[in-house]
Design an enzyme around this catalytic site. Structure first.
Site, PDB file in Angstrom:
ATOM      1  N   LYS A   1     -24.274  83.325  38.657  1.00 60.24           N
ATOM      2  CA  LYS A   1     -23.141  84.273  38.724  1.00 60.24           C
ATOM      3  C   LYS A   1     -22.060  83.915  37.703  1.00 60.24           C
ATOM      4  CE  LYS A   1     -22.106  83.277  43.053  1.00 60.24           C
ATOM      5  NZ  LYS A   1     -23.083  82.204  43.333  1.00 60.24           N
TER       6      LYS A   1
ATOM      7  N   ARG B   1     -17.422  85.746  50.328  1.00 63.11           N
ATOM      8  CA  ARG B   1     -18.536  84.912  50.788  1.00 63.11           C
ATOM      9  C   ARG B   1     -18.735  85.043  52.290  1.00 63.11           C
ATOM     10  NH1 ARG B   1     -18.294  80.927  46.142  1.00 63.11           N
ATOM     11  NH2 ARG B   1     -19.949  79.430  46.402  1.00 63.11           N
TER      12      ARG B   1
ATOM     13  N   ARG C   1     -27.084  70.474  36.674  1.00 62.13           N
ATOM     14  CA  ARG C   1     -25.949  71.139  36.003  1.00 62.13           C
ATOM     15  C   ARG C   1     -24.922  70.123  35.516  1.00 62.13           C
ATOM     16  NH1 ARG C   1     -23.121  76.117  38.979  1.00 62.13           N
ATOM     17  NH2 ARG C   1     -22.490  74.580  40.545  1.00 62.13           N
TER      18      ARG C   1
ATOM     19  N   ARG D   1     -20.496  68.057  38.795  1.00 69.74           N
ATOM     20  CA  ARG D   1     -19.643  68.376  39.948  1.00 69.74           C
ATOM     21  C   ARG D   1     -20.084  67.547  41.142  1.00 69.74           C
ATOM     22  NH1 ARG D   1     -19.407  74.854  40.592  1.00 69.74           N
ATOM     23  NH2 ARG D   1     -19.544  74.236  42.766  1.00 69.74           N
TER      24      ARG D   1
ATOM     25  N   ARG E   1     -24.881  73.691  50.865  1.00 69.66           N
ATOM     26  CA  ARG E   1     -24.337  74.936  50.297  1.00 69.66           C
ATOM     27  C   ARG E   1     -25.345  76.081  50.406  1.00 69.66           C
ATOM     28  NH1 ARG E   1     -23.011  72.870  44.623  1.00 69.66           N
ATOM     29  NH2 ARG E   1     -22.393  75.000  44.151  1.00 69.66           N
TER      30      ARG E   1
HETATM   31  P1  AMP Z   1     -18.600  77.715  43.533  1.00 71.51           P
HETATM   32  O1  AMP Z   1     -17.988  77.168  42.293  1.00 71.51           O
HETATM   33  O2  AMP Z   1     -18.556  79.213  43.585  1.00 71.51           O
HETATM   34  O3  AMP Z   1     -19.996  77.179  43.778  1.00 71.51           O
HETATM   35  O4  AMP Z   1     -17.708  77.213  44.759  1.00 71.51           O
HETATM   36  C1  AMP Z   1     -17.553  75.839  45.019  1.00 71.51           C
HETATM   37  C2  AMP Z   1     -17.016  75.629  46.426  1.00 71.51           C
HETATM   38  O5  AMP Z   1     -15.725  76.242  46.538  1.00 71.51           O
HETATM   39  C3  AMP Z   1     -17.832  76.240  47.549  1.00 71.51           C
HETATM   40  O6  AMP Z   1     -18.907  75.407  47.940  1.00 71.51           O
HETATM   41  C4  AMP Z   1     -16.775  76.376  48.640  1.00 71.51           C
HETATM   42  O7  AMP Z   1     -16.484  75.127  49.230  1.00 71.51           O
HETATM   43  C5  AMP Z   1     -15.554  76.803  47.839  1.00 71.51           C
HETATM   44  N1  AMP Z   1     -15.469  78.279  47.705  1.00 71.51           N
HETATM   45  C6  AMP Z   1     -15.606  79.013  46.562  1.00 71.51           C
HETATM   46  N2  AMP Z   1     -15.465  80.323  46.813  1.00 71.51           N
HETATM   47  C7  AMP Z   1     -15.235  80.432  48.138  1.00 71.51           C
HETATM   48  C8  AMP Z   1     -15.025  81.528  49.018  1.00 71.51           C
HETATM   49  N3  AMP Z   1     -15.042  82.802  48.593  1.00 71.51           N
HETATM   50  N4  AMP Z   1     -14.812  81.254  50.336  1.00 71.51           N
HETATM   51  C9  AMP Z   1     -14.784  79.987  50.790  1.00 71.51           C
HETATM   52  N5  AMP Z   1     -15.006  78.918  50.018  1.00 71.51           N
HETATM   53  C10 AMP Z   1     -15.222  79.125  48.703  1.00 71.51           C
END
Ligand code: AMP
Length: 217
Positions: A14, A90, A129, A162, A173
């Protein structure tokens, strides 16, 4: 101006696809994960609230994330150039909060793009990654390595992994995605907004399919 949600499990591409689309079209890319990581780095109050959830691979409470997105959607560039929401919503509750935020800003959702990738590939992509500390460019030690190990091709910044890309947290996740985010597929399908796009090829091929799909909408 078109407004999209990019939906899909972690590792589906994404963020990478949203970056490419933003470079090519000027559309605004809003990543809630990126905003949360910035807030945590800055040591802000929402950042401090989010840290434990992010580290454990859990979802940050809806109200924390929704407030960030609602605030960002109000900026003029969104109305001028359109937006890709990457990683938001989400949960079904977040989708309702998004409806409200869009309405307040006189914006309309044009499509929800679901990136489809098998679980084996997601795991391999996420654990390999690497990200540039300086410019945020994303690499993959298996599929898309930098020319020099640990160094960014774009800006020579240092690459890092990360902390939530460890295998244990990635598995959590993926589970959280199945339990809390996957119900959004049916939610947006019922609204006639869901568009499925394969995300299992390499970057350029995936992007070509996405571009054609968006043009045909
Ligand atoms: P991402 O970079 O999109 O993989 O997000 C990393 C982490 O940020 C996720 O595993 C969640 O802990 C938090 N996070 C990101 N977007 C959301 C969301 N829309 N709602 C809740 N937690 C989020």
């Amino acid at each position: 101006m078109a407004n999209y949600v990019f939906l899909g499990p972690p590792g589906a591409g994404k963020g990478t696809m949203a970056d490419l689309l933003a470079d090519e079209t000027g559309i605004v890319h809003i990543s809630t994960g990126d905003i949360l990581r910035q807030e945590m780095k800055a040591g802000s109050e929402p950042g401090a609230r989010a840290r434990q959830y992010v580290d454990e691979g859990k979802l940050v409470p809806d109200e924390v994330v929704a407030a960030m997105v609602t605030q960002r959607l109000g900026h003029d560039d969104v109305a001028d150039s359109g937006v890709v929401l990457d990683g938001y919503p989400r949960t079904v509750n977040q989708a309702h909060l998004l409806d409200r935020a869009l309405k307040e800003n006189s914006l309309r959702l044009d499509a929800v793009i679901l990136f489809e990738v098998g679980e084996d590939l997601l795991l391999r992509r996420l654990t390999a990654r690497r990200i540039c500390r300086n410019c945020g460019a994303v690499y993959n030690t298996m599929f898309d390595p930098p020319s020099r190990e640990g160094v960014c091709d774009r800006c020579e910044g240092q690459l890092y992994q990360r902390s939530d890309d460890s295998e244990e947290t990635v598995r959590e996740r993926l589970k959280v995605y199945q339990d809390q985010t996957a119900p959004l597929i049916e939610f947006y399908q019922n609204r006639g907004l869901l568009v499925r796009v394969p995300g299992d090829r390499e970057k350029a091929a995936n992007f070509a399919v996405l571009r054609n799909t968006l043009e045909d909408l």
